[in-house]
Design an enzyme around this catalytic site. Structure first.
Site: not given
Ligand code: NAP
Length: 473
Positions: A152, A248, A282
């Site tokens: 994002n 995060e 987020c």
């Molecule tokens: P996501 O699906 O959890 O993916 C995040 C990262 O993790 C991606 O690079 C993903 O790779 C990787 N990943 C997936 N499976 C993994 C595994 N088994 N082992 C290690 N890495 C793995 O999240 P997203 O959909 O990209 O982002 C949305 C989420 O991020 C929301 O829940 C949002 O709230 C959160 N977020 C939090 C913050 C904060 O600062 N608190 C800020 C921004 C976003 P792939 O893309 O290849 O699957």
């Protein structure tokens, strides 16, 4: 179609296998992305490992100079970077430019932090047995850090990992989200241009379950800094062993509208916080609790500001809200809205798909147990409900498995301080929405929203080892 490359040990390397990258807005193929093999991930970690000494030996001045240069390069290449965002994650250009301005600022904060990293003296003679001794602490780099990032804010959230890591003299293997590799590749090019030592930054693209997993389980990696969803974060924590882990994660952020002299601005800010980047933030405003005395008036104003939002192509100068990251997410939001309607919630605005875009949607009278209330929506849906008492408002916000940030509008100073004490979140934002972040403030959640803090000063400290030194005089 242009084929991208991996960045390993300061060299650009072909992939063995490639995957199509499609625009979330029109599903056109925009690039071909290498899927790093196990061997390539291992090489990336080895190169980061070999470069730890070089990075450790850079002076604070040299580390700051590289980060400063990267910050300047982002400012120079603002339009090019904003277009990458519009292509790979459908961020409307207006918001995309905002992200690049912030990215430049984040690297600037990191450059400044590189010069401020210091220890302290410890008065050992305060202990009975400490006479004649002098002690001090120093902060040392950890070594290899694995950075795993979400789709994002792919420039600025990568900056929140690379900036502090390099400020503290670490090396990094970066695994960007599969949907946003182009921003990570661009970032690597700018670091290369800024003179970062070869091998200090490695970018490996590919599936999280493959590439991410290899990074998480490798003993040469000393820390994992992860931003993403709760399920993935939890899996990483389980597998990381004794590595340091910063998570995060997500939230269903809430705001209380208790009393304000300017309901107009509060409503305009809530529309912005709920629908900016189609709610894929987020700290997006997901739940609004409004004092019953101003509920009807507030909902009317929120509708007014939501109606002003322009839907469409992320590359259009006027667009405010574009499509979600993929069609499955649009279907999920649709299902959640239908579920809320069937349960008796009322859709006062939006509620449908408009081409590939889901309309900004305002629901009222939503039950706390509905998915739109208790799970992270990460889409353009906001629930608005009224409350009678202040205590009720506080418990409604706290009735969540998440706790990232909360906003409170109040003209009552007593209540403002009380909210600061009683809300179970990492950050309380008084007289504004929870969707407020500048990049030097401490940022990070409690409960399922995560572990550890970002914000350059705080993450730089987390990316160091505190060493103690004692002298017998
Ligand atoms: P996501 O699906 O959890 O993916 C995040 C990262 O993790 C991606 O690079 C993903 O790779 C990787 N990943 C997936 N499976 C993994 C595994 N088994 N082992 C290690 N890495 C793995 O999240 P997203 O959909 O990209 O982002 C949305 C989420 O991020 C929301 O829940 C949002 O709230 C959160 N977020 C939090 C913050 C904060 O600062 N608190 C800020 C921004 C976003 P792939 O893309 O290849 O699957």
């Amino acid at each position: 179609m242009e084929k991208q490359q991996l960045f390993i040990n300061g060299k650009w390397e072909e992939g063995v296998q490639y995957e199509e990258l499609r625009s979330p807005y029109n599903q056109e193929v925009i690039s071909m992305i290498p899927l790093a093999t196990k061997e390539q991930v291992e090489n990336a970690i080895a190169s980061a490992q070999q470069t730890t000494k070089t990075m450790r030996n850079l002076t604070a001045f040299e580390r700051a100079e590289i980060l400063e240069k990267v910050s300047d390069l982002f400012t120079e290449r603002l339009e090019e970077c904003a277009l990458i965002l519009a292509s790979e994650n459908a961020k409307p250009l207006k918001a995309a430019r905002g992200e690049i301005v912030r990215t430049a600022e984040t690297y600037k904060f990191a450059a400044e932090e590189a010069k401020r990293l210091h220890g302290e003296t410890v008065p050992l003679d305060a202990a009975k047995s400490g006479k004649g001794r002098f002690g001090y602490t120093k902060r040392e780099p950890l070594g290899v850090i694995a950075a795993i990032t979400p789709f994002n804010f792919p420039f600025n959230l990568v900056a929140h990992k690379l900036g502090p890591a390099f400020a503290a003299g670490n090396t990094v293997v970066l695994k960007p989200a599969s949907q946003t590799p182009l921003s990570a590749i661009m970032t690597a090019k700018l670091f290369e241009e800024a003179g970062l030592p070869k091998g200090a930054l490695n970018v490996v693209t590919g599936k999280g379950s493959v590439v991410g997993d290899l990074l998480v389980q490798d003993d040469r990696v000393k820390m994992i800094t992860f931003t993403g969803s709760v399920p993935v974060g939890m899996r990483i924590k389980e597998k990381a062993g004794l590595k340091r882990v910063t998570l995060e994660l997500g939230s269903n952020a809430a705001v209380i509208i208790d009393s304000t002299d300017d309901l107009e601005t509060a409503a305009a800010r809530c529309a912005e916080g709920a629908f900016n980047f189609a709610g894929q933030v987020c700290i997006s405003v997901q739940r609004i609790y409004v004092n019953e005395n101003v509920f009807e008036e507030f909902v009317g104003k929120l509708k007014y500001y939501t109606r002003q939002l322009v839907l469409g192509d992320p590359k259009s100068e006027t667009t405010d809200v574009s499509s979600l990251i993929n069609p499955n997410e649009t279907d999920r939001i649709d299902k959640w809205v239908q579920e809320a309607k069937a349960d008796g919630a009322k859709v006062v605005y939006g509620g449908k798909q408009d081409g590939t875009v889901f309309q900004p949607t305002i629901l009222v009278n939503t039950n706390e147990k509905l998915s739109v209330s208790c799970n992270e929506a990460f889409g353009p849906v906001v629930s608005v409900n009224s409350y009678k008492t202040w205590d009720e408002a506080i418990s409604l916000v706290n009735d969540s498995e998440y706790g990232l940030q909360a906003g409170v509008y109040t003209t009552n100073i007593q209540r403002a301080f009380e909210a600061a004490d009683r809300l179970e979140v990492g950050g309380v934002i008084i007289n504004d929405i929870p969707t407020f972040r500048v990049d030097n403030m401490p940022y990070g959640g409690v409960k399922n929203s995560g572990v550890g803090k970002e914000g350059i000063k705080y993450s730089t400290e987390e990316m160091t080892e505190l060493k103690f030194v004692s002298f017998k005089l």
